[in-house]
Write a protein that holds these residues in place. Structure first.
Motif, mmCIF file in Angstrom:
data_model
loop_
_atom_site.group_PDB
_atom_site.id
_atom_site.type_symbol
_atom_site.label_atom_id
_atom_site.label_comp_id
_atom_site.label_asym_id
_atom_site.label_seq_id
_atom_site.Cartn_x
_atom_site.Cartn_y
_atom_site.Cartn_z
ATOM 1 N N ASN A 65 0.827 -1.207 0.000
ATOM 2 C CA ASN A 65 0.000 0.000 0.000
ATOM 3 C C ASN A 65 0.859 1.255 0.000
ATOM 4 O OD1 ASN A 65 -2.414 -1.392 -0.001
ATOM 5 N ND2 ASN A 65 -2.518 -1.488 2.236
ATOM 6 N N TYR A 66 1.959 1.224 0.753
ATOM 7 C CA TYR A 66 2.869 2.360 0.754
ATOM 8 C C TYR A 66 3.539 2.511 -0.610
ATOM 9 C CZ TYR A 66 2.221 2.133 5.799
ATOM 10 O OH TYR A 66 1.665 2.113 7.049
ATOM 11 N N ALA A 67 3.820 1.383 -1.258
ATOM 12 C CA ALA A 67 4.408 1.427 -2.594
ATOM 13 C C ALA A 67 3.456 2.100 -3.573
ATOM 14 C CB ALA A 67 4.743 0.015 -3.064
ATOM 15 N N ARG A 68 2.190 1.715 -3.489
ATOM 16 C CA ARG A 68 1.197 2.343 -4.379
ATOM 17 C C ARG A 68 1.103 3.836 -4.108
ATOM 18 N NH1 ARG A 68 -5.066 0.504 -4.749
ATOM 19 N NH2 ARG A 68 -4.194 -1.031 -6.177
ATOM 20 N N ALA A 73 2.293 9.384 -5.817
ATOM 21 C CA ALA A 73 2.977 10.640 -5.473
ATOM 22 C C ALA A 73 4.018 10.977 -6.540
ATOM 23 C CB ALA A 73 3.633 10.522 -4.097
ATOM 24 N N ALA A 74 4.729 9.955 -7.025
ATOM 25 C CA ALA A 74 5.715 10.174 -8.095
ATOM 26 C C ALA A 74 5.031 10.650 -9.363
ATOM 27 C CB ALA A 74 6.488 8.886 -8.358
ATOM 28 N N LEU A 75 3.901 10.026 -9.694
ATOM 29 C CA LEU A 75 3.185 10.415 -10.909
ATOM 30 C C LEU A 75 2.697 11.862 -10.807
ATOM 31 C CD1 LEU A 75 2.046 9.655 -13.648
ATOM 32 C CD2 LEU A 75 0.043 8.698 -12.498
ATOM 33 N N ALA A 76 2.175 12.229 -9.645
ATOM 34 C CA ALA A 76 1.717 13.609 -9.455
ATOM 35 C C ALA A 76 2.886 14.587 -9.560
ATOM 36 C CB ALA A 76 1.023 13.743 -8.093
ATOM 37 N N TYR A 112 1.898 1.898 -15.592
ATOM 38 C CA TYR A 112 2.022 0.898 -14.538
ATOM 39 C C TYR A 112 0.908 1.072 -13.502
ATOM 40 C CZ TYR A 112 3.054 -1.387 -10.304
ATOM 41 O OH TYR A 112 2.900 -2.146 -9.184
ATOM 42 N N ALA A 113 0.646 2.327 -13.084
ATOM 43 C CA ALA A 113 -0.385 2.586 -12.082
ATOM 44 C C ALA A 113 -1.752 2.125 -12.573
ATOM 45 C CB ALA A 113 -0.420 4.078 -11.737
ATOM 46 N N VAL A 114 -2.045 2.340 -13.854
ATOM 47 C CA VAL A 114 -3.321 1.894 -14.424
ATOM 48 C C VAL A 114 -3.412 0.372 -14.418
ATOM 49 C CG1 VAL A 114 -4.672 1.777 -16.553
ATOM 50 C CG2 VAL A 114 -3.677 3.963 -15.817
ATOM 51 N N PHE A 115 -2.336 -0.307 -14.826
ATOM 52 C CA PHE A 115 -2.363 -1.767 -14.855
ATOM 53 C C PHE A 115 -2.447 -2.343 -13.439
ATOM 54 C CE2 PHE A 115 -1.261 -1.465 -19.283
ATOM 55 C CZ PHE A 115 -1.729 -2.651 -19.831
ATOM 56 N N THR A 127 0.296 -10.089 -8.426
ATOM 57 C CA THR A 127 0.431 -9.692 -9.818
ATOM 58 C C THR A 127 1.051 -8.324 -10.048
ATOM 59 O OG1 THR A 127 -1.397 -11.083 -10.448
ATOM 60 C CG2 THR A 127 -0.811 -9.375 -11.983
ATOM 61 N N ALA A 128 0.246 -7.251 -9.924
ATOM 62 C CA ALA A 128 0.710 -5.944 -10.377
ATOM 63 C C ALA A 128 1.817 -5.383 -9.492
ATOM 64 C CB ALA A 128 -0.465 -4.973 -10.446
ATOM 65 N N ARG A 129 1.699 -5.590 -8.187
ATOM 66 C CA ARG A 129 2.695 -4.994 -7.305
ATOM 67 C C ARG A 129 4.056 -5.661 -7.452
ATOM 68 N NH1 ARG A 129 -1.089 -3.819 -1.972
ATOM 69 N NH2 ARG A 129 -2.309 -2.188 -2.967
ATOM 70 N N VAL A 130 4.077 -6.926 -7.811
ATOM 71 C CA VAL A 130 5.361 -7.562 -8.100
ATOM 72 C C VAL A 130 5.958 -6.962 -9.368
ATOM 73 C CG1 VAL A 130 6.476 -9.732 -8.704
ATOM 74 C CG2 VAL A 130 4.774 -9.680 -6.888
ATOM 75 N N LEU A 131 5.112 -6.667 -10.346
ATOM 76 C CA LEU A 131 5.578 -6.003 -11.559
ATOM 77 C C LEU A 131 6.191 -4.645 -11.234
ATOM 78 C CD1 LEU A 131 5.712 -6.277 -14.644
ATOM 79 C CD2 LEU A 131 3.437 -5.250 -14.756
ATOM 80 N N GLY A 132 5.681 -3.985 -10.206
ATOM 81 C CA GLY A 132 6.226 -2.711 -9.776
ATOM 82 C C GLY A 132 7.657 -2.810 -9.282
#
Length: 308
Positions: A65-68, A73-76, A112-115, A127-132
């Motif tokens: 959750n902190y990663a997300r 925050a990075a995207l913003a 990445y955030a959308v996926f 799935t997605a968070r491992v891709l992160g």
């Protein structure tokens, strides 16, 4: 506005670094646990520790959750940096390597955030968070290289780039295409690590899911790349009096598009998926990086305006 852009850029570096660490902690099965230390005088201060999943007491929050949160925050921050830069230079902020790399990083982060959001309900644990754990370090590295090697000073547009409308839409199409195709690379690389359908590692996403993510991202990126190349040809006719001249950048972009075209063709007509498809996607992304870095920095041509 230039100071705002630079400040947001450094915040983005910090946020992607934090996101990268958190995604790797999530991949390794760690949780952030808040514990209150006991002292001889009674209760002591609260400290944060990383522990394996299953750790008992304390206020535990998912590192994922902190990663997300750090990713968004990075995207913003990247969006603010680009918008402020746009105001500072009075044209779309992707006319040199400094600007384009920030935009490229923003596109990768956005896709990445959308996926991650799209696949959240299908395989929450992996799935997605491992891709992160693969995608966000790439973004962090790109931004770090940008800060270290690409000058941020504002320069006038070279004559070939002074069609600001085409600069905005042609390069934007290429940035979005590269961002989507970056996700396909991450999924394909993890597919190869998994050993295909053998699914060697429990903590990694299942091969079937990775193959699906890779395919969906190419479905998005391939037409965007085609649009970008077509707009580039139209612009070339306006700027140089010909639609196509086999300039190194044009040739490399075409080869990249053909690689992804082969992937879609073989998958659609021959149901060609799995390890062979993953290898093609890794090759395709290598072509993307060649087109972006090698051609811009070390190969002379009409597109040599990296600003370094």
């Amino acid at each position: 506005m230039q100071d705002v852009s630079n400040g947001a850029f450094w915040l983005a570096i910090l946020a992607t670094g934090v996101a990268s660490l958190c995604y790797w902690a999530h991949l390794l099965g760690l949780r952030l646990v808040m514990r209150r230390l006991a002292t001889n005088a009674g209760e002591g201060p609260v400290v944060a520790t990383l522990e394996r999943n299953g750790a008992s007491s304390g206020f535990a929050g998912s590192v994922g959750n902190y990663a997300r949160l750090a990713t968004w925050a990075a995207l913003a921050s990247l969006a603010v940096s680009l918008l402020a830069r746009w105001q500072a230079v009075d044209h779309a902020p992707w006319s040199n390597m400094y600007e384009f790399t920030i935009a490229f990083a923003a596109a990768i982060t956005a896709f990445y955030a959308v996926f991650e959001r799209f696949y959240e309900d299908e395989d929450r644990a992996r799935t997605a968070r491992v891709l992160g754990a693969l995608t966000l370090p790439v973004v962090f590295a790109m931004l770090t290289v940008t800060a270290a090697f690409f000058p941020s000073d504002v320069r006038p547009l070279v004559p070939a780039l002074q069609n600001t409308d085409l600069l905005a839409i042609h390069v934007a199409a290429m940035i979005l295409a590269y961002g989507a195709l970056s996700v396909s690379f991450g999924a394909a690389a993890l597919y190869l690590v998994q050993g295909g359908k053998r699914n060697r590692f429990v903590r990694l996403p299942k091969a079937e899911t990775l193959d699906d993510i890779a395919y969906r991202s190419v479905i998005v990126g391939f037409p965007l790349l085609a649009i970008g190349i077509a707009l580039g040809a139209y612009w070339a006719n306006s700027a140089w009096g010909r639609y196509w001249g086999w300039d190194p950048k044009e040739t490399s972009a075409l080869v990249t598009w053909l690689i992804y075209g082969v992937y879609l063709h073989m998958r659609g007509l021959r149901n060609w998926s799995g390890t062979r498809s993953a290898v093609v996607l890794v090759t395709g992304f290598a072509a993307v990086l060649f087109t972006y870095f090698v051609v811009n920095l070390w190969v002379s041509g009409l597109h040599s305006y990296a600003g370094v």
